[in-house]
Design an enzyme around this catalytic site. Structure first.
Site, PDB file in Angstrom:
ATOM      1  N   ASN A 109      -7.019  11.965 -11.012  1.00 20.26           N
ATOM      2  CA  ASN A 109      -7.342  13.393 -11.027  1.00 20.26           C
ATOM      3  C   ASN A 109      -8.706  13.640 -11.658  1.00 20.26           C
ATOM      4  OD1 ASN A 109      -4.846  13.613  -9.970  1.00 20.26           O
ATOM      5  ND2 ASN A 109      -3.854  14.388 -11.818  1.00 20.26           N
ATOM      6  N   HIS A 126     -11.555   8.512 -10.385  1.00 19.07           N
ATOM      7  CA  HIS A 126     -12.300   9.265  -9.364  1.00 19.07           C
ATOM      8  C   HIS A 126     -13.267  10.279  -9.971  1.00 19.07           C
ATOM      9  CE1 HIS A 126      -8.871   8.185  -6.311  1.00 19.07           C
ATOM     10  NE2 HIS A 126      -9.686   7.187  -6.546  1.00 19.07           N
ATOM     11  N   CYS A 134     -27.103  12.886 -11.675  1.00 20.79           N
ATOM     12  CA  CYS A 134     -28.396  12.958 -10.987  1.00 20.79           C
ATOM     13  C   CYS A 134     -28.528  11.814  -9.979  1.00 20.79           C
ATOM     14  CB  CYS A 134     -29.528  12.897 -12.011  1.00 20.79           C
ATOM     15  SG  CYS A 134     -31.161  12.971 -11.238  1.00 20.79           S
ATOM     16  N   CYS A 155     -31.559  18.240 -12.071  1.00 19.02           N
ATOM     17  CA  CYS A 155     -31.384  17.505 -13.331  1.00 19.02           C
ATOM     18  C   CYS A 155     -32.261  18.101 -14.435  1.00 19.02           C
ATOM     19  CB  CYS A 155     -31.759  16.046 -13.068  1.00 19.02           C
ATOM     20  SG  CYS A 155     -31.637  15.003 -14.512  1.00 19.02           S
ATOM     21  N   ALA A 239       7.395  16.120 -11.911  1.00 22.20           N
ATOM     22  CA  ALA A 239       7.015  15.420 -13.139  1.00 22.20           C
ATOM     23  C   ALA A 239       7.314  16.261 -14.387  1.00 22.20           C
ATOM     24  CB  ALA A 239       5.529  15.066 -13.080  1.00 22.20           C
TER      25      ALA A 239
END
Ligand code: BJW
Length: 248
Positions: A109, A126, A134, A155, A239
């Site tokens: 997640n 992930h 950048c 940036c 869950a």
């Protein structure tokens, strides 16, 4: 979705839970579902945004073709997430970290809800929706501080274009993240797989590694997955309902 009875926790799992030293938890979108975060694939549906399935908009190809559209998609999702809070599943996992000698939390997640619940040293396979990176100098920035005057933020360090610091389809995982998770999987004695459809690799190989190395493998999910057959126990349910039962 059909109504699901609360699953029974076996005596064997209770004993293993009481005695485990090295525990690995792999989570997916389902762990955040009860906080209001949409899953990608659960319940027979696929997330679609502006007519595009998520595996098109969240892909390396789309990043190359249309960076402003990718930012629009992630800004929209950050907007949804900003008001959401951890649920009892995140809380239970955060509590487990105080209970076991070693608990490694690996998540697919990007929503940051495990950290919001108090979990530490979370391995984010992930990436995170709350960070930007950048293209030029790879420096990372807090996504909440970005300016979107031209559709693509730049940036603060070098002026290069920024991208969401997440792993899109067809991209490599952050250096070392999978390797760290796989190493822990090889030595854990109890492994929980919670709220993931277990179809995205290499994340889905982590419980396979744990099981091959001798860990007791437990899945928590209201639906069966390709991993279910490999599991020692499948606790079918939400869950947020199931995990607190383990502490009772
Ligand atoms: C509940 C619940 C409740 C509901 N309680 N549960 C080997 C074989 C085949 C393909 C590949 C392979 N190795 C690599 C690939 C390619 C690809 C891949 O896996 N494709 C398959 C899908 C076919 N993998 C990659 O591209 C990865 N990169 C890579 O391998 O690099 C090396 C490489 C590079 C170049 C070429 C080749 C190799 C990167 C994968 C990145 C995934 N990124 C995404 C998007 C992130 C950004 C974003 O958010 O937009 O990550 S995709 C999306 O899926 C997201 C998730 O993290 C990921 C997993 O989904 P998850 O978490 O399982 O969610 P769902 O929705 O699928 O499932 C929810 C579950 O919860 C369901 O089961 C529900 O029942 C359940 N649930 N309510 C508990 N209350």
């Amino acid at each position: 979705m059909p109504l699901i009875d609360t699953p029974v926790i076996s005596e064997e799992l209770r004993e293993r839970f009481a005695q485990a030293n090295n525990v690995l938890v792999l989570t997916g979108a389902g762990v955040s579902a009860e906080s209001g975060v949409p899953t990608f694939r659960g319940g027979g549906n696929t997330t679609v945004w502006k007519g595009m399935p998520f595996d098109v908009i969240s892909s390396a190809g789309m990043l190359a073709r249309d960076l402003p559209a990718v930012w629009e998609w992630f800004n929209y999702r950050r907007g949804l997430l900003a008001a959401l809070k951890p649920n009892p599943a995140h809380d239970a996992i955060a509590h487990w970290q105080t209970q076991f000698k070693n608990l490694t939390l690996v998540t697919q997640n990007i929503d940051g809800l495990h950290q919001a619940a108090g979990s530490r040293n979370v391995i984010e396979l992930h990436g995170s929706i709350w960070r930007a990176r950048c293209f030029e100098c790879s420096s990372r920035h807090d996504a909440r501080e970005l300016k979107f005057d031209t559709g693509v933020p730049v940036c603060f360090d070098c002026g290069g274009n920024l991208r969401p610091d997440v792993v899109l389809f067809g991209e490599m995982l952050p250096a070392g993240a999978f390797e760290a998770a796989a190493m822990k999987a090889q030595t854990c004695d109890l492994c929980f797989v919670i709220g993931t459809s277990a179809v995205v690799y290499p994340a889905a190989s982590i419980p396979e590694i744990a099981r091959s190395a001798g860990a007791y493998l437990v899945e928590v999910n209201p639906e069966l997955t390709p991993l279910s057959e490999l599991c020692d126990e499948v606790l079918m349910g939400k869950a947020g309902d199931v995990l607190p039962l383990l502490d009772q």
